[in-house]
Each structure stands twice: as C-alpha cells, then as structure tokens.
Scaffold this active site. Structure first.
Site, mmCIF file in Angstrom:
data_model
loop_
_atom_site.group_PDB
_atom_site.id
_atom_site.type_symbol
_atom_site.label_atom_id
_atom_site.label_comp_id
_atom_site.label_asym_id
_atom_site.label_seq_id
_atom_site.Cartn_x
_atom_site.Cartn_y
_atom_site.Cartn_z
ATOM 1 N N THR A 147 -35.418 -33.326 -28.319
ATOM 2 C CA THR A 147 -33.885 -32.927 -27.899
ATOM 3 C C THR A 147 -32.834 -33.310 -29.077
ATOM 4 O O THR A 147 -32.142 -32.397 -29.460
ATOM 5 C CB THR A 147 -33.573 -33.759 -26.701
ATOM 6 O OG1 THR A 147 -34.321 -33.506 -25.424
ATOM 7 C CG2 THR A 147 -31.997 -33.483 -26.152
ATOM 8 N N VAL A 148 -33.073 -34.326 -29.522
ATOM 9 C CA VAL A 148 -31.878 -34.732 -30.779
ATOM 10 C C VAL A 148 -32.085 -34.052 -31.898
ATOM 11 O O VAL A 148 -31.092 -33.476 -32.654
ATOM 12 C CB VAL A 148 -31.822 -36.520 -30.950
ATOM 13 C CG1 VAL A 148 -30.962 -36.582 -32.028
ATOM 14 C CG2 VAL A 148 -31.782 -37.056 -29.593
ATOM 15 N N GLY A 191 -27.989 -37.682 -24.574
ATOM 16 C CA GLY A 191 -27.906 -36.256 -24.382
ATOM 17 C C GLY A 191 -27.989 -35.720 -26.019
ATOM 18 O O GLY A 191 -27.509 -36.577 -26.868
ATOM 19 N N LYS A 248 -30.697 -51.933 -27.468
ATOM 20 C CA LYS A 248 -29.378 -51.845 -28.021
ATOM 21 C C LYS A 248 -28.466 -53.085 -28.226
ATOM 22 O O LYS A 248 -27.912 -53.291 -28.995
ATOM 23 C CB LYS A 248 -28.681 -50.685 -27.016
ATOM 24 C CG LYS A 248 -29.404 -49.484 -26.947
ATOM 25 C CD LYS A 248 -28.737 -48.788 -25.810
ATOM 26 C CE LYS A 248 -29.432 -47.277 -25.777
ATOM 27 N NZ LYS A 248 -28.921 -46.475 -24.446
ATOM 28 N N GLY A 302 -32.909 -34.788 -14.906
ATOM 29 C CA GLY A 302 -33.068 -34.884 -16.466
ATOM 30 C C GLY A 302 -32.573 -36.098 -16.867
ATOM 31 O O GLY A 302 -32.603 -36.592 -18.026
ATOM 32 N N LYS A 357 -33.757 -47.155 -31.726
ATOM 33 C CA LYS A 357 -33.452 -48.499 -31.426
ATOM 34 C C LYS A 357 -34.454 -49.275 -31.024
ATOM 35 O O LYS A 357 -34.383 -50.746 -31.578
ATOM 36 C CB LYS A 357 -32.339 -48.513 -30.161
ATOM 37 C CG LYS A 357 -33.050 -48.551 -28.693
ATOM 38 C CD LYS A 357 -33.511 -47.152 -28.385
ATOM 39 C CE LYS A 357 -32.159 -46.484 -28.101
ATOM 40 N NZ LYS A 357 -32.468 -44.953 -27.510
ATOM 41 N N ASP A 368 -34.177 -50.497 -22.485
ATOM 42 C CA ASP A 368 -33.642 -49.756 -23.494
ATOM 43 C C ASP A 368 -32.177 -50.451 -23.798
ATOM 44 O O ASP A 368 -31.912 -50.517 -24.947
ATOM 45 C CB ASP A 368 -33.357 -48.050 -22.758
ATOM 46 C CG ASP A 368 -32.400 -47.466 -23.413
ATOM 47 O OD1 ASP A 368 -32.593 -47.028 -24.672
ATOM 48 O OD2 ASP A 368 -31.188 -47.436 -23.196
#
Length: 430
Positions: free
Chosen positions: A14-15, A304, A207, A189, A107, A203
C-alpha cells in the site's frame, strides 16, 4: 538544480505504491521544494505479477532487496518491507554499510534495533528517516527532533493507533460490542485479518518507544513499554464513562518520573472537553509537553497510503537537501539507557466496574478491601436494587499507587458476591 536523488524502493504494498503515485502526481513540486528531483530508479518486491495500480516498466526490478541496496545507481534505500527482523533488517544494514541513507516506515524494526542502526548510520555519515513510522502523516518526528529542540520534554502521549480509535469511537456511538465492531473494521479495511498487532496495543507500543527516544534522548526499548489492548473494553464501560464525563481512548504515554522513564500503552479514561478526547475515528493525535512551549497537539490521519507516503516523501526531500540529523535527535553514542519505572509504581486515579449479586453487605465488603489497601473512593454508581440479580457497581478512586489498586482488586475479585473479574481502566490526568 542539483543531480536527482536516485531512490530504490523495497516493498510495493500500500505505502510503496502510494509513494510512486505521489511522485507521479506531485514530483515537480517536490523537486522544487527539495532543490533536486526525487527519481525512483529501482524497486524490489516478492511478486512481480501483482496489480498495484502503478506502472513499473520504467524501474529496474530486483527479486533480492539486498541486490537493490548494492546497486551503484541507487543513492537512497526506501525500506517498506516490514517486520522487525529478517529481510528488512538485513536490507537496512546493507544500505547503511554502503553509505546510503535509509528511509523507512517500519516502527517494529526501529523499536527493536533502532539504537544499533542509528550508530551504524552515523558511523557511515548518513541518516535514517522514519517520519512515516509514527502517526502516519502527522510530522511528529520532525517536530520532536527539530521544532521542539529548545525544550525539555516533560511528557509525550497520544492516540497512536487508528484501528483502536475507530473501534472505540464506533462502540460509543452505536452501543455495539467489541467483536461486532472489529468485524466491521476488518470489512472496511481498517483492521487486518489478524488484528492482534493493533487491538492488543503492540503497534502503539512500537510507536511510543520511538516517541520516547526522540523526547528523552534514550535508546528505544520496546520491552520497557507496558502494553495492554482494548479487547476487554465493553459497551457498559463506555456508557458509564460517558455518564461520568469521560471518553475511553487507547493512549500511549511516556514521562519521566522519580522511579525512571514510564512508558505505557493501555485504555484510558480522558475528560470530555480535553483536546485529545475529541479525536475520533481513524485519526491519530500526539501531545508533546515542553518546559518552554507548554502543551502542543498534533492530529491527523495516522495510517493509509496517502498520509504515510506524504511522510515518506518529506524524509526523502530533507535528505535530498542534504539534511543528516542524528536519527533520534542526539548522537547515537549519547543515547541514554534510562531506568525503567515499574508499572506497579505508577500513580494515578482509577475506574473499576464490578458485577455483583445484589445482596446486603456487598458494598461494605468492597469498601473494606479498598480500605485495607489504602485506596480512597472518589465516586460511586450503584444501580437500582434487583435482589439476588447481577448488578453493576462502578467506582472511581482518588490517586493511588498501581500496586495498591491491583492488590485491592485481587481481593475484591475473590469475594463470593463478585461474579466476574473486576474491570479496571486508568484515568489519565491531561
């Protein structure tokens, strides 16, 4: 204009695909701002045949990302493979050893290996850009490393996972339970098929470890972060929180205390009306408190393709201009190993909910357990009597030590009239 900065991208999910689209759309503007063109010359991914919505014919393809790092016509490596070890770690080390700067959104990699990679980068005279690794499109890395360089940071905290924030927001607005809303988030999603990384707080913990390193000049240490997810938060807790003037958010909080550096990720009750209580849905927010500037809030889309690609390209542009800051704001050799503040020494107020059999003497027994552990009640909600039926009792406490609170709840949970383990949520003073 200087020669183009030649970029190799490893990872075209995606990125990675979003970075290519961004440079196609805004490449001329980025070149003007960076003083040179950002030119992707090579890519690497596991599957050549996958449809990514971008044309790849103009780029050299490498099945092996290490070969991409060794390409003499690649000036900078963009690592978007993911994972704390394996190919991602090998690629970053190979690129840095070749004297090439690295930009990454990883991360987990930096929370686990960041200090060593920072020292390697500095030894080779290059840097690692990781704006995309924390809070998506919010420029919090640059803010802490540069914008607040004149401040001693007292505390940094925030909503660091959009999946959890979406789930908690939707549970509050709809009254539905966790599992139901999680399935909706997966369908939209916002959550992975295996959502553990998000909903169990992992996650956000990665971070927070990076924010702590930037804020306090310490080596990132994921093992030092107390981590608790949102699976146990119920619609009943959310409703009681609203009744008492709170909203429940998954927060990551880091601060220096007399016991050392406290780093914790867990559901928190925050007062309605505080800025962070208004951050809803998939949005992220970070608050940094400096001794000179006071409290500053940064909010935006935390995940996103577009927001994350925006952060990636910001790092590419900085490096194209010749920026080579220490990775975590201070030289790698000067990153401190700070003492870890044990979670049982945390001091704060608490909310807890009991489900009990409605019979005489239950509240007296609960109060005795709290008294014996020196925990003082601040407020109490007890519903109308239903003799012999299960009823909720909700209490909030004045500030106390975590060890006293957990000790009291262990005794309360063992009472005959208490039907299920007590549910505790920390109240955050913001």
């Amino acid at each position: 204009m200087a020669e183009p900065l030649r970029v190799g991208i490893a990872g075209l999910g995606t990125v990675g695909s979003a970075v290519l689209r961004l440079l196609e759309q805004n490449g001329a503007l980025v070149a003007l701002r960076a003083g040179r063109e950002l030119c992707v010359v090579a890519v690497s991914a596991r599957n050549r045949q996958r449809e990514r919505g971008v044309a790849l014919e103009g780029y050299r393809w490498y099945d092996d990302p290490l070969a991409l790092a060794a390409d003499p016509e690649v000036d900078l490596v963009l690592e978007l493979i993911g994972g704390a070890d394996g190919p991602a770690l090998a690629l970053c080390r190979a690129a840095l050893q070749a004297g090439k700067p690295v930009v990454t959104a990883n991360k987990a990699l930096l929370a686990q290996h960041g200090a060593g990679l920072a020292r390697l980068a500095e030894a080779e005279g290059v840097t690692i850009g990781f704006e995309a690794a924390v809070a998506g499109g919010i420029p919090i890395v640059k803010t802490l490393r540069e914008g607040l360089a004149g401040n001693r940071i007292r505390r940094v905290y925030g909503i660091l996972n959009g999946t959890c924030n979406y789930i908690l927001t939707t549970m509050r607005e709809s009254g539905r339970d966790f599992e139901d809303v999680l399935q909706e988030a997966q369908a939209l999603g916002y959550a992975e098929a295996d959502p553990s990384f998000d909903v169990d707080g992992i996650d956000a913990a990665h971070k927070l470890a990076l924010l702590s390193a930037l804020a306090f000049g310490c080596a990132p240490a994921i093992d030092a972060v107390y981590t608790e997810g949102i699976r146990h938060v119920s619609p009943l807790d959310i409703a009681f929180a609203s009744e008492m003037g709170y909203r429940i958010k998954l927060l990551g909080v880091a601060r220096l205390t007399e016991h050392g550096l406290e780093q914790r990720v867990h559901p928190s009750m925050v007062r309605i009306g505080t800025p962070i209580s208004q951050v809803e849905g998939v949005f992220n927010a970070v608050v940094a408190e400096g001794d000179q500037v006071g409290s500053t809030l940064y909010s935006g889309r935390g995940a996103g393709g577009g927001p994350t690609a925006s952060a990636v390209v910001a790092d590419l542009a900085d490096i194209a201009k010749g920026a080579c800051p220490p990775v975590f704001g201070v030289p790698g050799a000067r990153l401190e190993t700070l003492p870890i503040a044990p979670m049982d020494r945390h001091h704060g107020a608490y909310y807890f909910r009991l489900m009990v059999v409605d019979k005489p003497g239950v509240m007296a027994d609960v109060a005795a357990c709290l008294r014996d552990h020196e925990v003082s009640i601040e407020a109490l909600i007890q519903r109308a009597r239903n003799p012999g039926e299960p009823v909720p009792i909700v209490l909030t406490t004045h500030e106390t030590a975590e060890a006293q609170m957990t000790g009291a709840l262990a005794e309360i949970g063992a009472l005959e009239a208490v039907l299920e383990p007590p549910r505790m949520i920390r109240i955050e003073a913001l």
